[in-house]
Design a protein around this motif. Structure first.
Motif, PDB file in Angstrom:
ATOM      1  N   ARG A 196       0.823  -1.204   0.000  1.00  0.00           N
ATOM      2  CA  ARG A 196       0.000   0.000   0.000  1.00  0.00           C
ATOM      3  C   ARG A 196       0.858   1.254   0.000  1.00  0.00           C
ATOM      4  O   ARG A 196       0.587   2.195  -0.710  1.00  0.00           O
ATOM      5  CB  ARG A 196      -0.951   0.011   1.196  1.00  0.00           C
ATOM      6  N   GLU A 244       2.272   1.826  -3.410  1.00  0.00           N
ATOM      7  CA  GLU A 244       1.284   2.335  -4.355  1.00  0.00           C
ATOM      8  C   GLU A 244       1.075   3.834  -4.182  1.00  0.00           C
ATOM      9  O   GLU A 244       0.914   4.564  -5.144  1.00  0.00           O
ATOM     10  CB  GLU A 244      -0.051   1.599  -4.164  1.00  0.00           C
ATOM     11  N   GLN A 245       1.105   4.330  -2.936  1.00  0.00           N
ATOM     12  CA  GLN A 245       0.873   5.741  -2.686  1.00  0.00           C
ATOM     13  C   GLN A 245       2.075   6.588  -3.080  1.00  0.00           C
ATOM     14  O   GLN A 245       1.928   7.738  -3.455  1.00  0.00           O
ATOM     15  CB  GLN A 245       0.559   5.965  -1.198  1.00  0.00           C
ATOM     16  N   ARG A 284      -8.404  -7.426 -14.446  1.00  0.00           N
ATOM     17  CA  ARG A 284      -7.762  -7.350 -13.126  1.00  0.00           C
ATOM     18  C   ARG A 284      -6.569  -6.396 -13.151  1.00  0.00           C
ATOM     19  O   ARG A 284      -6.398  -5.572 -12.262  1.00  0.00           O
ATOM     20  CB  ARG A 284      -7.299  -8.733 -12.665  1.00  0.00           C
ATOM     21  N   LYS A 316      -7.645  -2.692 -13.455  1.00  0.00           N
ATOM     22  CA  LYS A 316      -8.147  -2.187 -12.172  1.00  0.00           C
ATOM     23  C   LYS A 316      -6.983  -1.897 -11.217  1.00  0.00           C
ATOM     24  O   LYS A 316      -6.945  -0.842 -10.566  1.00  0.00           O
ATOM     25  CB  LYS A 316      -9.101  -3.220 -11.564  1.00  0.00           C
ATOM     26  N   ALA A 317      -6.027  -2.816 -11.141  1.00  0.00           N
ATOM     27  CA  ALA A 317      -4.872  -2.642 -10.256  1.00  0.00           C
ATOM     28  C   ALA A 317      -4.023  -1.438 -10.674  1.00  0.00           C
ATOM     29  O   ALA A 317      -3.531  -0.687  -9.821  1.00  0.00           O
ATOM     30  CB  ALA A 317      -4.022  -3.916 -10.247  1.00  0.00           C
ATOM     31  N   GLU A 351      -5.080   1.215 -12.379  1.00  0.00           N
ATOM     32  CA  GLU A 351      -5.844   2.437 -12.101  1.00  0.00           C
ATOM     33  C   GLU A 351      -5.695   2.833 -10.637  1.00  0.00           C
ATOM     34  O   GLU A 351      -5.542   4.010 -10.322  1.00  0.00           O
ATOM     35  CB  GLU A 351      -7.322   2.240 -12.456  1.00  0.00           C
ATOM     36  N   LYS A 352      -5.690   1.849  -9.741  1.00  0.00           N
ATOM     37  CA  LYS A 352      -5.497   2.123  -8.315  1.00  0.00           C
ATOM     38  C   LYS A 352      -4.122   2.739  -8.051  1.00  0.00           C
ATOM     39  O   LYS A 352      -3.947   3.468  -7.090  1.00  0.00           O
ATOM     40  CB  LYS A 352      -5.632   0.840  -7.493  1.00  0.00           C
ATOM     41  N   ARG A 353      -3.170   2.438  -8.894  1.00  0.00           N
ATOM     42  CA  ARG A 353      -1.811   2.972  -8.737  1.00  0.00           C
ATOM     43  C   ARG A 353      -1.662   4.360  -9.371  1.00  0.00           C
ATOM     44  O   ARG A 353      -0.595   4.944  -9.328  1.00  0.00           O
ATOM     45  CB  ARG A 353      -0.808   1.990  -9.332  1.00  0.00           C
ATOM     46  N   GLY A 354      -2.723   4.851 -10.019  1.00  0.00           N
ATOM     47  CA  GLY A 354      -2.693   6.205 -10.556  1.00  0.00           C
ATOM     48  C   GLY A 354      -2.566   6.325 -12.058  1.00  0.00           C
ATOM     49  O   GLY A 354      -2.494   7.426 -12.595  1.00  0.00           O
ATOM     50  N   THR A 409       4.485  -2.582 -12.450  1.00  0.00           N
ATOM     51  CA  THR A 409       4.682  -1.169 -12.102  1.00  0.00           C
ATOM     52  C   THR A 409       6.161  -0.873 -11.890  1.00  0.00           C
ATOM     53  O   THR A 409       6.668   0.136 -12.390  1.00  0.00           O
ATOM     54  CB  THR A 409       3.871  -0.812 -10.832  1.00  0.00           C
TER      55      THR A 409
END
Length: 192
Positions: free
Chosen positions: A9, A12-13, A35, A38-39, A41-44, A129
């Motif tokens: 987490r 990711e931030q 999947r 979505k992952a 997009e959560k990472r920006g 990433t």
């Protein structure tokens, strides 16, 4: 277990994607594609997906992204064709090629065409990433869950088998392996 989740987490931030966040994902495995989208997009990232070489090339031509993750083997062709279009339209794009076949020759071809990195499936969003955001000559950290040696061996055998048009005798000859041994390996499920 919780420490690992916290570490992911925080990572990711703290991502430094940069001002351009566009990411093209090209894969014909729809559940995996959803999947991963979505992952990411959560990472920006601002994600756009394509399920074929043709769709990937169309997006790369119309809206060349800053980042791309392209599967090597797609139903309608080779993912390296998408990488070539991307390189022509946007030479600074960072491209990671994914494949289920971890062959050295394919990795060399991907890098020659302009891929930034090459990862074997199953690669998770963190590994992807890290590969996309590695700068200059800096190498991304090693994957959290790399393929086992048995899995790498199995993938190599499958790749040669496919290249020999699924001819067991020819594959055995090229691998310098007894035909019956190869048949036993091919009859088994893939190792984890």
């Amino acid at each position: 277990m919780q420490a690992s989740g916290r570490r992911k987490r925080v990572a990711e931030q703290d991502l430094d994607i940069g001002p351009e966040k566009s990411l093209l994902l090209v894969d014909d495995d729809e559940p995996f594609l959803k999947r991963l989208a979505k992952a990411m997009e959560k990472r920006g990232f601002e994600v756009e997906t394509a399920g074929s070489v043709a769709a990937g090339q169309a997006i790369a031509t119309a809206r060349p992204p800053a980042f791309a993750v392209v599967d090597l083997r797609l139903e309608d062709g080779n993912g390296l064709d998408v990488v070539e279009v991307l390189r022509k339209k946007r030479p600074d794009s960072r491209v990671v090629v994914l494949t289920g076949y971890g062959a050295i020759a394919t990795a060399v071809a991907a890098v020659k065409i302009g891929a930034t990195d090459y990862l074997s499936k199953p690669a998770d969003a963190t590994d992807i990433t890290n590969a996309l955001l590695a700068r200059g000559d800096e190498l991304p950290p090693p994957p959290e869950n790399p393929m086992s040696a048995d899995r790498v061996r199995w993938e190599h055998i499958q790749r040669v088998y496919e290249l020999c048009d699924r001819n067991v005798s020819e594959t055995a000859r090229r691998l310098n392996m007894h035909r019956r041994t190869l048949q036993r390996i091919l009859a088994k499920r893939s190792p984890k």
